[in-house]
Each structure stands twice: as structure tokens, then as C-alpha cells.
Design a protein around this motif. Structure first.
Motif, PDB file in Angstrom:
ATOM      1  N   GLU A  26       0.818  -1.217   0.000  1.00 46.02           N
ATOM      2  CA  GLU A  26       0.000   0.000   0.000  1.00 46.02           C
ATOM      3  C   GLU A  26       0.851   1.266   0.000  1.00 46.02           C
ATOM      4  OE1 GLU A  26      -2.450  -3.300   1.625  1.00 46.02           O
ATOM      5  OE2 GLU A  26      -0.434  -2.545   2.026  1.00 46.02           O
ATOM      6  N   ARG A  78      -7.049   6.519   6.016  1.00 42.71           N
ATOM      7  CA  ARG A  78      -7.253   5.347   5.160  1.00 42.71           C
ATOM      8  C   ARG A  78      -7.030   4.080   5.960  1.00 42.71           C
ATOM      9  NH1 ARG A  78      -8.705   1.719   2.279  1.00 42.71           N
ATOM     10  NH2 ARG A  78      -8.128   1.345   0.106  1.00 42.71           N
ATOM     11  N   VAL A 122      -7.061   0.045   6.007  1.00 45.53           N
ATOM     12  CA  VAL A 122      -6.960  -1.108   5.116  1.00 45.53           C
ATOM     13  C   VAL A 122      -7.148  -2.361   5.948  1.00 45.53           C
ATOM     14  CG1 VAL A 122      -5.507  -2.379   3.508  1.00 45.53           C
ATOM     15  CG2 VAL A 122      -5.358   0.123   3.599  1.00 45.53           C
ATOM     16  N   ARG A 133      -3.019   4.192   7.553  1.00 52.51           N
ATOM     17  CA  ARG A 133      -1.983   5.116   7.085  1.00 52.51           C
ATOM     18  C   ARG A 133      -1.845   6.337   7.985  1.00 52.51           C
ATOM     19  NH1 ARG A 133      -3.854   5.042   0.753  1.00 52.51           N
ATOM     20  NH2 ARG A 133      -3.252   2.892   0.315  1.00 52.51           N
TER      21      ARG A 133
END
Length: 213
Positions: free
Chosen positions: A11, A158, A160, A179
Motif C-alpha cells: 500500500e 485510510r 486497510v 496510514r
């Protein structure tokens, strides 16, 4: 699961490539000071998305930390999704911590939830109810349930999370990331024998948070 045997989380590669490209452009046009700045930015992004190997303890009843960071809350709390009293451990991740999240105990994903929300400082308890978050409800082979929640923070925007309902997860394996600074909440049964205290530093996949009955 993603990010096995790679030194940098996949990522993060677009961010690394983007910063490196900007650095190269400024080097070519001769703007050395600006180029140096973006080289530092590139190195920091590589550092942020680093993906080190970890050695998970052998005790199958041990619940390991899902995140690198520091314990900022430890105590009984009402878990909102299951609507029951559990033992809550909150781990704050700064931008300097490894941000790969790891599975706390070998179990099956029996439910998951996502709540959109704000991006408040995750060190405030109000973030539990107001911030964007993604949670997994895990059930072990002997029927113990726990909940692990990724909470987005002031800078993190963000979340994930790889697993889906029905996925079998192994303790210590990578299951996601957030993040740029955030928090992980782990809700354990009240009879869990705790192995950490407030202010302790944790290492994802290695530090034992508690031992289940």
C-alpha cells in the motif's frame, strides 16, 4: 494475506514512487534544496511503510498485540458492536511506529463492521464513538469471541483491512494497516489474564496482551 515476505507494505509503494519521482524531477532541474527535502520525504515514507518480520509466542491462548505502539487505555468497557461488557485495551500508534496490523489470536472472522466518522485525535476517548473505524469480530475454535478495531486518527485517513467474514486467521499474521498514525482497540473477555499495563510499549505479533481462559 497480503504483505507477506515484502520489506515495504504494498500500500505504500505508490507513495514511495510518487515522492521519488518528485525528487528526481527537482534533481534534474537543479533545485538541490527542494530535491533534498523530497528525498527525505521519500525515505520517511519508506520508513513508515516498513514491514519487519515478527516471532509470535507459541502459547495458543495468548492474545498478541495487533499493533506497535503504547497502551493508552486498559480497563472494562462496553463493546458497542456486541453490546456487552469486555476488557478493552487501546494502543496508540504514532507516525514513527510500524503500521502493519497483525491478528491477535487464531480465529475465524464471524462478523465485521465499518463506521464512517470524524478524524479526531485518537488519544481522546470520544474517538471510540465518533471516529471512522473498521472492526472484526473473531471467534476461536473453543468459542471465545473478541473484537479488534482499527480507528482512524487525526492524520490517518485510510483504513486497510484484508479479511472478510468466514476467513480463518492465524495469530500474528498481517491483516491490514492504517496510514499515518492511528489506534487499535482490542476487546477481550473479562476473565482474560492481562499481561500489560498502562504506558507499556507493544510490538505487533509479539507482545502478549493477555491470556484467555
Amino acid at each position: 494475506m497480503r504483505n507477506n515476505n515484502v520489506p515495504i507494505a504494498v500500500e505504500g509503494l505508490p507513495f514511495v514512487a510518487g515522492a521519488a519521482l518528485i525528487s528526481a524531477i527537482f534533481i534534474i532541474i537543479g533545485w538541490k534544496v527542494v530535491a533534498a527535502f523530497f528525498i527525505v520525504v521519500t525515505l520517511f515514507i519508506i520508513f513508515f511503510f516498513r514491514n519487519p518480520k515478527r516471532v509470535t509466542p507459541a502459547n495458543e491462548k495468548a492474545v498478541v498485540s495487533p499493533a506497535d505502539g503504547v497502551v493508552i487505555y486498559l480497563g472494562p468497557a462496553r463493546e458497542p458492536h456486541l453490546d456487552q461488557d469486555m476488557m478493552k485495551i487501546s494502543i496508540f500508534m504514532s507516525v514513527f511506529n510500524v503500521h502493519i496490523n497483525r491478528v491477535p489470536i487464531s480465529a475465524r472472522v464471524v462478523d465485521q463492521f465499518y463506521r464512517p466518522g470524524k478524524f479526531l485525535d485518537v488519544r481522546h476517548e470520544s474517538a471510540t464513538f465518533e471516529n471512522e473505524q473498521k472492526g472484526l469480530v473473531l471467534e476461536t475454535a473453543n468459542g471465545i469471541r473478541l473484537v479488534v478495531v482499527q480507528v482512524a486518527g487525526l492524520i490517518a485517513r485510510r483504513i486497510v483491512c484484508y479479511p472478510t467474514i468466514g476467513t480463518m486467521l492465524r495469530r500474528g499474521e498481517r491483516y491490514g494497516l492504517i496510514r499515518f498514525g492511528s489506534r487499535l482497540d482490542v476487546y477481550l473477555p473479562l476473565d482474560t489474564e492481562l499481561q500489560v499495563k498502562m504506558g507499556d510499549q507493544t510490538v505487533a505479533g509479539e507482545t502478549i496482551l493477555g491470556v484467555t481462559a
